[in-house]
Design an enzyme around this catalytic site. Structure first.
Site, PDB file in Angstrom:
ATOM      1  N   GLY A 118      -2.463  -6.540   1.506  1.00 43.14           N
ATOM      2  CA  GLY A 118      -3.563  -7.481   1.329  1.00 43.14           C
ATOM      3  C   GLY A 118      -4.719  -7.142   2.236  1.00 43.14           C
ATOM      4  N   PRO A 119      -5.833  -7.834   2.067  1.00 45.11           N
ATOM      5  CG  PRO A 119      -7.349  -9.469   1.462  1.00 45.11           C
ATOM      6  CD  PRO A 119      -6.049  -8.870   1.060  1.00 45.11           C
ATOM      7  N   PRO A 120      -7.716  -7.489   5.223  1.00 45.87           N
ATOM      8  CG  PRO A 120      -9.138  -6.013   6.315  1.00 45.87           C
ATOM      9  CD  PRO A 120      -8.835  -6.565   4.977  1.00 45.87           C
ATOM     10  CB  VAL A 149      -4.471 -12.328   4.444  1.00 47.88           C
ATOM     11  CG1 VAL A 149      -5.759 -12.198   3.666  1.00 47.88           C
ATOM     12  CG2 VAL A 149      -3.708 -11.014   4.454  1.00 47.88           C
ATOM     13  N   GLY A 150      -3.149 -12.553   7.750  1.00 48.04           N
ATOM     14  CA  GLY A 150      -1.968 -12.951   8.522  1.00 48.04           C
ATOM     15  C   GLY A 150      -0.742 -12.096   8.308  1.00 48.04           C
ATOM     16  CE  LYS A 151      -2.304  -6.640   5.960  1.00 44.09           C
ATOM     17  NZ  LYS A 151      -3.625  -7.252   6.089  1.00 44.09           N
ATOM     18  CB  THR A 152       0.050  -8.405  12.267  1.00 43.64           C
ATOM     19  OG1 THR A 152      -0.536  -7.237  11.685  1.00 43.64           O
ATOM     20  CG2 THR A 152       0.749  -8.018  13.559  1.00 43.64           C
ATOM     21  CB  SER A 158     -11.897  -3.681 -13.281  1.00 43.31           C
ATOM     22  OG  SER A 158     -12.520  -3.633 -12.017  1.00 43.31           O
ATOM     23  CE  LYS A 190     -10.674  -6.624 -10.182  1.00 41.66           C
ATOM     24  NZ  LYS A 190     -10.493  -5.844 -11.416  1.00 41.66           N
TER      25      LYS A 190
END
EC number: 3.4.21.53
Length: 775
Positions: free
Chosen positions: A354-356, A358-361, A677, A720
């Site tokens: 996902g984008p930076p 968003v809480g992945k880490t 797209s 999107k």
């Protein structure tokens, strides 16, 4: 010839000492019976019999404790010393053998038979004397422990027996060998025995010399240091000193025993320790082996934390730490449930994409907390060397294990949650491909015996729960992506961002800036305004920075004494953050001809894309600008070809391509744009420009187009759609085959949007253009 009578004389036992005839020697006498024997001898004729004890530890020897053959001597001088002992000067006279033994209570008396060497010497005696003297001379030269004056005095002796006695007294013989010569009465036999002894001593000296020369040649500086260190070690051992290598080796042995290694690894460590002990500390290899042993000791081989398999607790922890992200939480809870059922499940390999922001880490850290496991993070951004993953071989200078083994050492257990951050940022060069090395790490069928070049011993990674993060899955090689379970985190809706700001970000920033909740309050309408007008992102990093700005300014206000409490609402946000940075809703203010709103997917989440088409007199030249990639250029060509094939149906001048130049432009030209797209968006803008019909301002669209006008499915629908919602669009045109992806969109966003599913460009034009198109 008359038979000699035995002589009765006092006895003086000697300890570790022997006197030959004609020898003059000083003795220190201290035993009571020996002193009495001396005094008795001095009263009589100064004669005393000296013989040697067989065992020097006996203080009062009996007859059996003494050699029967000794020397009849004469006491030349006596001197009492201050410590009570008597120093005596004696001269050996003749060989003598005990015939009778008497104990006179205060001293011993013996009857002895004396032996004298013959005065004459024959030719054989002379030959033996010369041989003995020659051997003795050679021995003196080799030994260098006997002076040349000694040889001179010996060579002047004419009696063969006496020469043999004197030479024997100067040789480094054991007491038994000296006694053997004393007991040899026959002169020829005595000389022969002395010659044999000298010959043996010469052989020993020759051998010592050869060994010494060999050692001297091979003994380089390091060997000399090793010899000295061995001596030091021996000294330290005697002193009980645990400093130095002796103590160090003992300490390492103890640590190896306590490290809970597998049996094979333990044997390897002990063998390396044995090598380390033998190598001098100054050697470069010594530090290499020491570092290797330290790594083996510090790695967790069997230590593990016990999983907390309480699903309700894990769910509560995940919900407290993160708002939303239902798919990830569901996957973790599923893993826990299966683990509880089987208690033997291998660690899953998840990839949070996902984008930076968003809480992945932070989500990976929460997973560790919910499982009660240790957490370790390794950043892979910029890694381009295979040995960064697999380690360097120990033959290289500065070799060390790879990041995986380093991470396991930091974790301290064999079952941590291991975060591989930014796995999509790895690259490759001439030093190898690190993503290829990661294949073994992330393969559940192989990672139970992972091989690191430095450690060399196989290491079990099967119990590790690997969590990778990535912004762009497209840059991850296919085989590596195949080994991971991809969980996409598209971004947050406006409502979710407000919740996250209230429940997590604001409290964190208030604490970090030394404030309290009583000093700063941010109302919901204030947070909403910040989200709408000061941030435009998929994650919440910019939102956190804006809240940090408010906290800093609040701290200044409170410290300066202007106010004691600050409340932020939508009315006073501008006082703290300045004029709005973004306009809420990117949708056009009014319908426009030749301007279509497309939806794009980037590495930082979804975004809206304005595509403009303008016509100018010319000869049909097609110009594309806006730093477009090859895929978007091909989409534009396909859209242009489709419009040309449909001029009659669309009511467009069939010769338009010969009368006009067509310019297709995507604003923000410095930003690279590419992807499949944008086909229907370019075609719609082109038709709008050629027909003069405006495109509805509230419509956004995404989809690829074929030459026959079919609309093909695309990816990133959720991202999107979120960007369209942020931009204020209300109608979204999607390919029909993407209908299944609508379920992934949050319900709060779905309720605000109208989705139109299309299979052909004709349907797109009907919904996008004012008044539609009559086909």
């Amino acid at each position: 010839m008359a038979k000699k009578k035995d002589i009765i004389v006092p006895l003086l036992p000697l300890r570790g000492l022997l006197v030959y005839p004609t020898m003059v020697l000083h003795l220190d006498v201290g035993r009571e019976k020996s002193v009495q024997a001396l005094e008795k001898a001095m009263v009589d004729d100064s004669l005393i019999y000296l013989t040697t004890q067989k065992d020097i530890s006996i203080d009062e020897p009996a007859e059996d404790d003494l050699y029967q053959m000794g020397t009849l001597t004469k006491v030349k001088q006596m001197l009492k010393l201050p410590n009570g002992t008597i120093r005596v000067l004696v001269e050996g006279l003749k060989r003598a053998k005990i015939t009778s033994f008497f104990d006179e209570q205060d001293h011993y008396v013996v009857s002895v038979k004396t032996f004298e060497d013959p005065e004459t010497k024959d030719v054989e005696d002379q030959a033996l004397m010369r041989t003995m003297l020659e051997y003795f001379e050679q021995y003196i030269k080799m030994s260098k422990k006997i002076s040349a004056e000694t040889y001179s005095s010996v060579s002047d002796i004419e009696q063969p027996g006496r020469m043999a006695d004197i030479i024997a007294s100067h040789l480094p013989l054991k007491l038994q060998e000296k006694q053997e010569i004393l007991e040899t009465i026959d002169v020829k036999d005595r000389i022969t025995r002395v010659i044999e002894i000298i010959h043996n001593e010469k052989e020993v000296l020759n051998l010592e010399k050869k060994i010494g020369q060999r050692v001297k040649k091979s003994m380089e500086r390091t060997q000399k240091e090793y010899y000295l260190r061995e001596q030091m070690k021996a000294i330290q051992k005697e002193l009980g000193d645990k400093e130095g290598k002796t103590g160090e080796v003992a300490e390492l042995t103890d640590r190896i025993e306590k490290a809970n290694m597998t049996e094979h690894v333990k044997n390897t460590a002990l063998k390396e320790l044995e090598r380390y002990e033998k190598i001098p500390s100054s050697s470069a290899e010594s530090s290499v082996i020491r570092n290797y042993i330290e790594w083996l000791i510090s790695l967790p081989w069997t230590n593990a934390t016990e999983d907390d398999l309480d699903i309700h607790k894990a769910e509560r922890v995940l919900d407290e730490d993160h708002y939303g992200l239902e798919k990830v939480k569901e996957r973790v809870l599923e893993y826990l449930a299966v683990q509880k059922m089987t208690n033997s499940l291998k660690g899953p390999i998840l990839c949070l994409a996902g984008p930076p922001g968003v809480g992945k880490t932070s989500l990976a850290r929460s997973i560790a907390n919910s499982l009660n496991r240790n957490f370790v993070r390794v950043s892979l951004g910029g890694v381009r060397d295979e040995s960064e993953i697999r380690g360097h071989r120990r033959t290289y200078v500065g070799a060390m294990p790879g990041r995986i083994i380093q991470g396991m050492k930091k974790a301290g257990t064999i079952n941590p949650v291991f975060l591989l951050d930014e796995i999509d940022k790895m690259s490759s060069d001439f030093r190898g491909d690190p993503s290829a090395a990661m294949l073994e790490v992330l393969d559940p069928e192989q990672n139970h015996n992972f091989s690191d070049h430095y450690i060399e011993e196989t290491y079990d990674l099967s119990k590790v729960m690997f969590v990778a993060t990535a912004n762009n899955l497209g840059t991850i090689p296919g085989p590596l992506r195949d080994r991971m379970e991809i969980i996409t985190i598209a971004g947050y809706t406006e409502l979710e961002k407000i919740h996250i700001a209230k429940d997590h970000l604001l409290a964190k920033q208030i604490k970090e800036h030394g404030l309290s909740k009583a000093q700063l309050q941010v109302r919901d309408d204030g947070i909403q305004k910040i989200v709408r007008y000061y941030t435009r992102e998929a994650g919440v990093r910019s939102l956190e920075r804006q809240l940090a700005t408010i906290c800093r300014k609040t701290a200044r206000i409170i410290v300066s004494g202007e106010k004691k409490k600050v409340i932020i609402t939508d009315k006073n946000v501008e006082e703290f953050l300045g004029k709005p940075i973004f306009r809420y809703g990117q949708a056009e203010i009014e319908d426009q001809v030749g301007v279509a709103t497309g939806l794009a997917y980037t590495t930082v989440g979804g975004d809206t894309l304005q595509i403009e088409v303008s016509l100018s007199p010319g000869k049909g030249k097609l110009v594309l600008t806006g730093k477009l990639g090859d895929v978007m250029k091909e989409s534009a060509q396909a859209a242009f070809s489709y419009v040309r094939s449909k001029t009659k149906e669309l009511g467009i001048d069939q010769e338009f391509h010969e009368k006009h130049d067509i310019h297709i432009h995507v604003p923000e030209g410095a930003v690279p744009k590419d992807g499949p797209s944008a086909g229907i968006t370019i075609a719609t803008a082109l038709v709008s420009a050629l027909t003069g019909k405006a495109i509805r301002k509230e419509v956004g669209m995404t989809g690829e187009i074929t030459l026959r006008g079919r609309v093909l499915p695309i990816g990133g629908v959720k991202e999107k759609t979120l960007s369209a919602h942020r931009a204020g669009l209300t109608k979204i045109i999607l390919p029909k085959d993407n209908e299944k992806d609508i379920e992934d969109i949050p319900e709060s966003v779905r309720d605000d949007l109208q989705f139109v599913l299309v299979g052909h460009l004709d349907e797109v034009l009907q919904h996008a253009l004012n008044g539609g198109v009559q086909l």
